[in-house]
Motif scaffolding. Structure first.
Motif, PDB file in Angstrom:
ATOM      1  N   PRO A 301      42.996  39.864  34.207  1.00 49.50           N
ATOM      2  CA  PRO A 301      41.540  39.986  34.377  1.00 49.50           C
ATOM      3  C   PRO A 301      41.082  41.413  34.099  1.00 49.50           C
ATOM      4  O   PRO A 301      41.852  42.365  34.257  1.00 49.50           O
ATOM      5  N   ALA A 316      40.751  37.028  39.505  1.00 55.57           N
ATOM      6  CA  ALA A 316      40.527  35.842  38.674  1.00 55.57           C
ATOM      7  C   ALA A 316      41.718  35.642  37.746  1.00 55.57           C
ATOM      8  O   ALA A 316      41.752  36.171  36.631  1.00 55.57           O
ATOM      9  N   ARG A 318      43.818  33.875  35.073  1.00 57.13           N
ATOM     10  CA  ARG A 318      43.579  32.926  33.983  1.00 57.13           C
ATOM     11  C   ARG A 318      44.884  32.640  33.268  1.00 57.13           C
ATOM     12  O   ARG A 318      45.731  33.524  33.111  1.00 57.13           O
ATOM     13  N   GLU A 374      40.537  29.192  35.064  1.00 56.08           N
ATOM     14  CA  GLU A 374      40.453  30.233  36.101  1.00 56.08           C
ATOM     15  C   GLU A 374      40.880  29.729  37.471  1.00 56.08           C
ATOM     16  O   GLU A 374      40.505  28.634  37.888  1.00 56.08           O
ATOM     17  N   SER A 376      40.990  31.575  41.359  1.00 58.56           N
ATOM     18  CA  SER A 376      40.762  32.758  42.194  1.00 58.56           C
ATOM     19  C   SER A 376      41.791  32.789  43.317  1.00 58.56           C
ATOM     20  O   SER A 376      41.862  31.853  44.131  1.00 58.56           O
TER      21      SER A 376
END
Length: 414
Positions: A301, A316, A318, A374, A376
């Motif tokens: 991120p 975040a 990914r 994504e 979190s």
């Protein structure tokens, strides 16, 4: 092991501030709110700060302050929480939703294309704490041809003479641009003090203004404070301290003030924020990056570059070449081990309200792609090394298990 997603940071300093408020006998808007506003003014290097009862209230207030009404347009990104758009709708204006760049920030290219004579403001969103390129946005709205398009219809619009640039800084308290507070680069920054934010007042928010010199910060602060209390000339604290009972209502304001009991929580945290809480969040993010970077599926991120640094509000994660369904399976696996995870955010055009208004996610491919892969992860000061290690181990095993199951990379489809 049970690991919460974002518990509030409550230490003895916070408890002491709250107890001081309770023992004072004054719990609504008063000295603690004034102290919190002063702390925010210093932290953000802003000209003035006004506390409110939520980010949403603060956004509605600033749009109304600027005279935004039915028929006006406000440009916002597709990749944000619904409150960004709802604040526009509550003023009767139209949210003009545009796509975002790969770093989740509003796309300057799409902003330029979206500007019309009806455009009154742009709300750029600092997703996960990563500040937008406000210098680029400021350059756009100050272009002679863009300023020529602007139609000033309210007193504040006539003073400013151009599109108002608002930072949705709900995630980005402590973020920097060129080693200065990011809020210095927009006209208005609105912060959230919701329970899961880096600094919380349980519920609340703060408007920080850095308007051009044609505005008087002290006068705008006074006006906005009146606006948060129904346009009333004298608040309860002033009246209770010998100010007399007589008051007037100058205009149709809102009732969105922050009480002292909430401000006390924020004060207890904010005084330790730069020196303690923010570095602790940064540490967790650094450990995550160091641990995941050996994985070929890891997309790091945006946290820091030559100009900008995040507030590390969210981590975040990914994952390359996965579908939304695969992402959901990974989250399910992580949460089955007791780790709370989340997704930030479902793009606005995927939500029923906005679909019913005619927005279509197919028009926002970048926002969808960012959402679809994504996850979190927990990131907060209270996380122990043992918990961080457990999160990392669980995430790696969960991602690898899902990727192994599918073998071939999935194509992201709208």
């Amino acid at each position: 092991m049970k690991i919460s997603f974002a518990p509030p940071y409550i230490d003895q300093a916070v408890i002491n501030e709250v107890m001081d408020t309770l023992n004072s006998g004054w719990i609504t808007t008063g000295p603690k709110v004034a102290a919190l506003e002063q702390q925010m003014k210093q932290l953000t290097a802003s000209d003035a700060a006004v506390c409110v009862n939520s980010w949403t209230s603060g956004a509605i207030l600033m749009l109304k302050w600027f005279g935004i009404k039915e028929g006006d347009e406000v440009i916002i990104p597709a990749y944000t929480y619904c409150a960004t758009a709802l604040s526009v709708l509550h003023c009767g204006a139209t949210p003009v939703i545009v796509d975002v760049d790969k770093d989740c920030c509003i796309s300057a290219e799409t902003v330029i294309k979206a500007i019309t004579p009806k455009t009154k403001a742009i709300i750029a969103v600092d997703i996960a704490g990563w500040p937008c390129d406000y210098e680029q946005l400021k350059a756009i709205i100050n272009k002679p041809e863009i300023k020529k398009l602007f139609v000033a219809e309210s007193p504040k619009q006539k003073i400013l003479g151009r599109i108002l640039l608002i930072a949705d800084a709900a995630h980005s308290i402590g973020a920097t641009i060129n080693e200065l507070p990011a809020s210095k680069y927009s006209d208005v920054s609105i912060f959230s003090f919701h329970a899961v934010k880096n600094v919380t007042t349980a519920e609340g928010g703060c408007i920080c203004i850095n308007l051009p010199a044609c505005f008087n910060p002290a006068e705008e602060h006074r006006y906005l404070k009146l606006y948060t209390l129904n346009g009333q000339t004298k608040d309860a604290f002033t009246k209770s301290n010998g100010g007399g009972w007589k008051y007037d209502i100058l205009f149709m304001g809102l009732k969105i003030n922050m009480p002292d009991i909430c401000a006390a929580i924020g004060l207890g945290q904010l005084r330790n924020y730069d020196a303690k809480l923010l570095p602790m969040r940064k540490r967790v993010a650094s450990i995550y990056c160091d641990s995941f970077k050996t994985m070929d599926w890891f997309i790091e991120p945006p946290l820091k570059d030559e100009q900008r640094e995040s507030s590390y509000h969210l981590f975040a994660l990914r994952i390359k070449d996965i579908s939304e369904a695969q992402r959901d399976q990974i989250i399910e696996s992580i949460m089955s081990e007791g780790i709370m995870a989340n997704v930030h955010f479902t793009p606005l055009p995927m939500l029923t309200l906005f679909k019913d208004l005619g927005y279509e996610i197919s028009q926002y491919p970048s926002a969808y792609a960012l959402y679809a892969n994504e996850i979190s992860l927990p990131i907060y000061p209270q996380l122990t090394d043992e918990q961080i290690d457990f999160i990392i181990t669980t995430v790696i095993s969960s991602v690898n298990a899902v990727l192994e199951h599918y073998k071939e990379p999935a194509k992201v489809e709208l």
